[in-house]
Scaffold this motif. Sequence first.
Motif, PDB file in Angstrom:
ATOM      1  N   LEU A  13       0.808  -1.212   0.000  1.00  0.00           N
ATOM      2  CA  LEU A  13       0.000   0.000   0.000  1.00  0.00           C
ATOM      3  C   LEU A  13       0.845   1.267   0.000  1.00  0.00           C
ATOM      4  O   LEU A  13       0.402   2.317  -0.454  1.00  0.00           O
ATOM      5  CB  LEU A  13      -0.927   0.029   1.230  1.00  0.00           C
ATOM      6  CG  LEU A  13      -1.966  -1.088   1.339  1.00  0.00           C
ATOM      7  CD1 LEU A  13      -2.810  -0.882   2.596  1.00  0.00           C
ATOM      8  CD2 LEU A  13      -2.859  -1.128   0.099  1.00  0.00           C
TER       9      LEU A  13
ATOM     10  N   LEU B 160      -0.859  -4.934   3.068  1.00  0.00           N
ATOM     11  CA  LEU B 160      -2.163  -5.467   3.436  1.00  0.00           C
ATOM     12  C   LEU B 160      -2.073  -6.970   3.225  1.00  0.00           C
ATOM     13  O   LEU B 160      -1.716  -7.426   2.134  1.00  0.00           O
ATOM     14  CB  LEU B 160      -3.243  -4.854   2.529  1.00  0.00           C
ATOM     15  CG  LEU B 160      -4.704  -4.997   2.954  1.00  0.00           C
ATOM     16  CD1 LEU B 160      -4.966  -4.260   4.252  1.00  0.00           C
ATOM     17  CD2 LEU B 160      -5.612  -4.455   1.856  1.00  0.00           C
TER      18      LEU B 160
ATOM     19  N   MET C 134      -8.881  -0.176  -0.043  1.00  0.00           N
ATOM     20  CA  MET C 134      -7.619   0.245   0.536  1.00  0.00           C
ATOM     21  C   MET C 134      -6.560   0.472  -0.545  1.00  0.00           C
ATOM     22  O   MET C 134      -5.763   1.412  -0.460  1.00  0.00           O
ATOM     23  CB  MET C 134      -7.131  -0.802   1.540  1.00  0.00           C
ATOM     24  CG  MET C 134      -8.054  -0.994   2.754  1.00  0.00           C
ATOM     25  SD  MET C 134      -8.348   0.521   3.702  1.00  0.00           S
ATOM     26  CE  MET C 134      -6.736   0.767   4.424  1.00  0.00           C
ATOM     27  N   VAL C 135      -6.562  -0.363  -1.566  1.00  0.00           N
ATOM     28  CA  VAL C 135      -5.608  -0.205  -2.677  1.00  0.00           C
ATOM     29  C   VAL C 135      -5.878   1.092  -3.428  1.00  0.00           C
ATOM     30  O   VAL C 135      -4.955   1.826  -3.790  1.00  0.00           O
ATOM     31  CB  VAL C 135      -5.665  -1.414  -3.620  1.00  0.00           C
ATOM     32  CG1 VAL C 135      -4.875  -1.150  -4.900  1.00  0.00           C
ATOM     33  CG2 VAL C 135      -5.130  -2.661  -2.925  1.00  0.00           C
TER      34      VAL C 135
ATOM     35  N   ALA D   8      -4.602   3.987  -1.325  1.00  0.00           N
ATOM     36  CA  ALA D   8      -3.144   4.018  -1.309  1.00  0.00           C
ATOM     37  C   ALA D   8      -2.610   4.574  -2.618  1.00  0.00           C
ATOM     38  O   ALA D   8      -1.686   5.388  -2.638  1.00  0.00           O
ATOM     39  CB  ALA D   8      -2.578   2.624  -1.064  1.00  0.00           C
TER      40      ALA D   8
END
Length: 309
Positions: free
Chosen positions: A173, A283, A301-302, A305
């Motif tokens: 990330l 992650l 989340m990716v 990031a």
Amino acid sequence: MPGKYGRRMELRHLRYFRAIGREQHFGRAAIALRVAQPALTRQIRDLEAELGVELFDRLPRGVRLSSAGRAFLDEVEEILSQVERAIDRAKRLGSGHLGTVRVGLSEIIAAHDFISHGLRSFRESEPSVVLDLKSMGSINQIAALKEGTLDVGLVYDAHLDDRDREVLDRIRLGSGETMVAVHESHRLARRSSVTMAEIAAEPALGPARLTAPGYYDRLMAAWIDSGSPPRIVQECTTNSVLLSLVAVGMGVGFVTASSGLSPTHNIRLVPISDLDLKFDVLLVWRERDRSAALRRFVDMMVRHAGATD
């Protein structure tokens, strides 16, 4: 179960009955259901034969629920509502819009902006998915993932070994830089950067090898390469312990973070100009986990990031 005529009551019979009961008219119900009226009439006759009661009083114009029909309709409405809720729940679970994702993270990892923003965005975009956030160190997260008591973890790459890589999927990330944590009243607190030689004169706090061997070994190697290794007076098992000791003036401490923003208000994180030690933020989750909610979490989340790179 089969009735006296050997037929079996099905959900479609209940849906047909509900539509007629609401409309009080076979023709209008047939239109709403997109079913031919003769077929609808036949299905209701089958249902009445199954139950052994007349559900409708037939009138010159339309129909009227009988007393048995009114009582039956109340129960049918509840049954079909439960069925519809079950179908909706199954669809949302299957598509990742419902469920629970158990997330492990440490205080220092949570300080990365892209982590906190990603967590908030996932909560807002998937309100029916419970984010169960568990505060724990990286080594404990990896153990919990293997045991199945955690779904996804946020750790630094140094904490993974080859055995972990065989059972855990991971994605990078971002990265964190190793900096020195000092109390706000410390002589180095207002500096934009410091050198290892300046830190060498200070009593220092570092990680314990027992709880973070990979992280410790890389940090130790970088200290030796700098030519000015610090004077470690206390090893700390967690970052929270380390920062607590820095906050009461026990010494300066080494932490890894993405910026100079400290998780505590009276501590400053100062870059070390001649250390240049970074760790990847990963992650991680079980390779065999096929949870749709987990996949949505990973994707969110990716995306966050990537937006902050």
